[in-house]
Scaffold this motif. Structure first.
Motif, PDB file in Angstrom:
ATOM      1  N   LEU A 221       0.755  -1.395  -0.102  1.00  0.00           N
ATOM      2  CA  LEU A 221      -0.040  -0.106   0.120  1.00  0.00           C
ATOM      3  C   LEU A 221       0.906   1.308   0.301  1.00  0.00           C
ATOM      4  CD1 LEU A 221      -2.658   1.536   0.169  1.00  0.00           C
ATOM      5  CD2 LEU A 221      -2.513   1.191   2.690  1.00  0.00           C
ATOM      6  N   MET A 222       1.981   1.023   0.589  1.00  0.00           N
ATOM      7  CA  MET A 222       2.989   2.451   0.656  1.00  0.00           C
ATOM      8  C   MET A 222       3.566   2.730  -0.685  1.00  0.00           C
ATOM      9  SD  MET A 222       4.186   4.003   3.611  1.00  0.00           S
ATOM     10  CE  MET A 222       4.700   2.859   4.769  1.00  0.00           C
ATOM     11  N   ASN A 223       3.743   1.674  -1.401  1.00  0.00           N
ATOM     12  CA  ASN A 223       4.382   2.196  -2.864  1.00  0.00           C
ATOM     13  C   ASN A 223       3.652   1.836  -3.878  1.00  0.00           C
ATOM     14  OD1 ASN A 223       6.775   2.554  -1.562  1.00  0.00           O
ATOM     15  ND2 ASN A 223       7.070   0.256  -1.342  1.00  0.00           N
ATOM     16  N   ARG A 228      -4.698   1.431  -7.580  1.00  0.00           N
ATOM     17  CA  ARG A 228      -4.867   0.288  -6.541  1.00  0.00           C
ATOM     18  C   ARG A 228      -4.879   0.281  -5.285  1.00  0.00           C
ATOM     19  NH1 ARG A 228      -2.890  -4.570  -8.743  1.00  0.00           N
ATOM     20  NH2 ARG A 228      -1.868  -4.965  -6.581  1.00  0.00           N
ATOM     21  N   THR A 229      -4.975   1.663  -4.781  1.00  0.00           N
ATOM     22  CA  THR A 229      -5.030   2.050  -3.579  1.00  0.00           C
ATOM     23  C   THR A 229      -6.441   1.423  -2.922  1.00  0.00           C
ATOM     24  OG1 THR A 229      -3.576   3.760  -3.714  1.00  0.00           O
ATOM     25  CG2 THR A 229      -5.157   3.886  -1.798  1.00  0.00           C
ATOM     26  N   GLN A 264       3.545   2.361  10.925  1.00  0.00           N
ATOM     27  CA  GLN A 264       4.421   2.960   9.954  1.00  0.00           C
ATOM     28  C   GLN A 264       3.574   3.738   8.968  1.00  0.00           C
ATOM     29  OE1 GLN A 264       5.355  -1.079   8.593  1.00  0.00           O
ATOM     30  NE2 GLN A 264       6.966  -1.488   9.977  1.00  0.00           N
ATOM     31  N   MET A 265       2.385   3.635   8.395  1.00  0.00           N
ATOM     32  CA  MET A 265       1.674   4.413   7.584  1.00  0.00           C
ATOM     33  C   MET A 265       1.442   5.744   8.306  1.00  0.00           C
ATOM     34  SD  MET A 265       0.650   4.577   4.551  1.00  0.00           S
ATOM     35  CE  MET A 265       0.434   2.839   3.874  1.00  0.00           C
ATOM     36  N   ARG A 266       1.225   5.806   9.414  1.00  0.00           N
ATOM     37  CA  ARG A 266       0.990   7.136  10.126  1.00  0.00           C
ATOM     38  C   ARG A 266       2.474   7.984  10.120  1.00  0.00           C
ATOM     39  NH1 ARG A 266      -2.821   4.861  15.304  1.00  0.00           N
ATOM     40  NH2 ARG A 266      -4.573   5.749  14.259  1.00  0.00           N
ATOM     41  N   LEU A 267       3.459   7.238  10.228  1.00  0.00           N
ATOM     42  CA  LEU A 267       4.860   7.806  10.374  1.00  0.00           C
ATOM     43  C   LEU A 267       5.466   8.213   8.964  1.00  0.00           C
ATOM     44  CD1 LEU A 267       6.099   6.237  13.721  1.00  0.00           C
ATOM     45  CD2 LEU A 267       5.130   8.297  13.723  1.00  0.00           C
ATOM     46  N   ASP A 274      -2.953  10.317   3.483  1.00  0.00           N
ATOM     47  CA  ASP A 274      -4.098  10.489   4.257  1.00  0.00           C
ATOM     48  C   ASP A 274      -5.080   9.582   3.608  1.00  0.00           C
ATOM     49  OD1 ASP A 274      -3.142  12.274   5.909  1.00  0.00           O
ATOM     50  OD2 ASP A 274      -4.330  13.973   4.835  1.00  0.00           O
ATOM     51  N   GLU A 275      -5.106   9.365   2.325  1.00  0.00           N
ATOM     52  CA  GLU A 275      -5.978   8.483   1.669  1.00  0.00           C
ATOM     53  C   GLU A 275      -5.635   7.043   1.858  1.00  0.00           C
ATOM     54  OE1 GLU A 275      -6.801   6.873  -3.071  1.00  0.00           O
ATOM     55  OE2 GLU A 275      -5.391   8.443  -2.921  1.00  0.00           O
ATOM     56  N   LYS A 276      -4.409   6.575   1.917  1.00  0.00           N
ATOM     57  CA  LYS A 276      -3.679   5.141   2.169  1.00  0.00           C
ATOM     58  C   LYS A 276      -4.186   5.009   3.465  1.00  0.00           C
ATOM     59  CE  LYS A 276      -0.052   5.390  -1.069  1.00  0.00           C
ATOM     60  NZ  LYS A 276       1.461   5.632  -1.327  1.00  0.00           N
ATOM     61  N   LEU A 277      -3.941   6.149   4.590  1.00  0.00           N
ATOM     62  CA  LEU A 277      -4.200   5.508   6.010  1.00  0.00           C
ATOM     63  C   LEU A 277      -5.669   5.246   6.105  1.00  0.00           C
ATOM     64  CD1 LEU A 277      -2.829   5.458   8.647  1.00  0.00           C
ATOM     65  CD2 LEU A 277      -3.102   7.834   8.902  1.00  0.00           C
TER      66      LEU A 277
END
Length: 300
Positions: A221-223, A228-229, A264-267, A274-277
């Motif tokens: 999700l990070m990359n 695809r998100t 990890q996503m928050r940091l 914001d969308e991914k989180l």
């Protein structure tokens, strides 16, 4: 003892790859008794091609796209209700089999009857192991715990992907079918973990397939790109569900890993954070109360 095999391929709008996959299955040194192709409402060209194959395949065209999970549910149900075969061999429509893929799985099945599923060694086009299909061994292994690329002896697995795995009919009778409501992501992990609670599952390195993905990368999700998100909702919802089904220690480890990914996503410094989180948190919350029904096939 001769064991009969049904192959199940789930496809959606990848006609050229599908043609290669079907041809590779038809050239097995250990022939399959039924080749079941589940078409997730692909476009007309795929339908016309599959219909042109006539009785050489068992063609199941679905009225809507049920995702990989729904496709495998329908294909394994067909194996149970419409055939008498002993084993079902399942794969995606970008899984090109080697001539002896089935033969090597059957050789192991004849030497070790107590198993639930058998998983092939899945390689990318360059010969390296496919990062989307890394086997997860029960035994503690040196290094980072991944099965070495040069592994030659079978290993007991925790779970496996629906990219060339073979499952016993008797196991399907006991555990039911893959969960259609998963839609995508994790249906194979949940299903093989369900099977492994009945009997061991094994990695069979002598049996190889080539997974013709566009690139040899794992999902992240990070990359991943913006298109695809939204799909990662299913990843986190489904993971939360099947982690909840595990025994205490594996469950605890799985929950810790999920919440570490949240932090990890928050940091992280990543685009569209914001969308991914939001997708990640929505998936985790949904997974806490997600309790899909496990379906069972009728007895033939």
């Amino acid at each position: 003892m001769t064991k009969s095999v049904s192959a199940v391929v789930v496809t959606y709008n990848r006609l050229e790859l599908l043609k290669e996959v079907i041809e590779s299955i038809q050239k097995q040194t250990y022939p399959v008794s039924h080749l079941i192709v589940v078409d997730n409402a692909s476009e007309k060209d795929t339908q016309e091609y599959l219909e042109s194959l006539g009785d050489s395949i068992d063609y199941l065209r679905l009225e809507e796209n049920l995702g990989g999970a729904g496709g495998f549910n329908k294909g394994i149900r067909y194996f149970m209700e419409e055939t008498d075969d002993d084993l079902v061999w399942v794969m995606d429509d970008d899984t090109v089999t080697h001539p002896d893929t089935v033969e090597k799985l059957i050789n192991f099945a004849n030497s070790e009857d107590n198993f639930s599923f058998l998983a092939s060694d899945v390689r990318w086009t360059d010969g390296h192991r496919s990062k989307m299909n890394l086997p997860s061994a029960v035994a503690k292994l040196p290094g980072d715990g991944e099965v070495p690329e040069d592994q030659v002896e079978p290993l007991q697995l925790k779970n496996a992907s629906f990219v060339s795995i073979m499952i016993k009919r008797s196991i399907v009778e006991k555990i039911g079918l893959p969960i259609t409501d998963f839609f995508i992501w994790g249906d194979d992990i949940e299903y093989t973990e369900r099977a492994a609670r009945i009997a061991p599952g094994y990695f069979v390195p002598a049996s190889k397939v080539t997974h013709k993905m566009a690139s040899n990368v794992g999902s992240s999700l990070m990359n991943d790109g913006p298109n695809r998100t939204p799909r990662y909702f299913y990843s986190y919802r489904n993971r939360m569900y099947y982690v909840r089904q595990r025994n205490f220690v594996p469950k605890l480890k799985g929950l810790v890993k999920l919440y570490l990914e949240l932090w990890q996503m928050r940091l992280a410094k990543t685009e569209r954070k914001d969308e991914k989180l939001a997708v990640l948190k929505k998936g985790l919350r949904a997974g806490l109360t997600f309790n899909p029904v496990v379906e069972f096939a009728k007895r033939r």
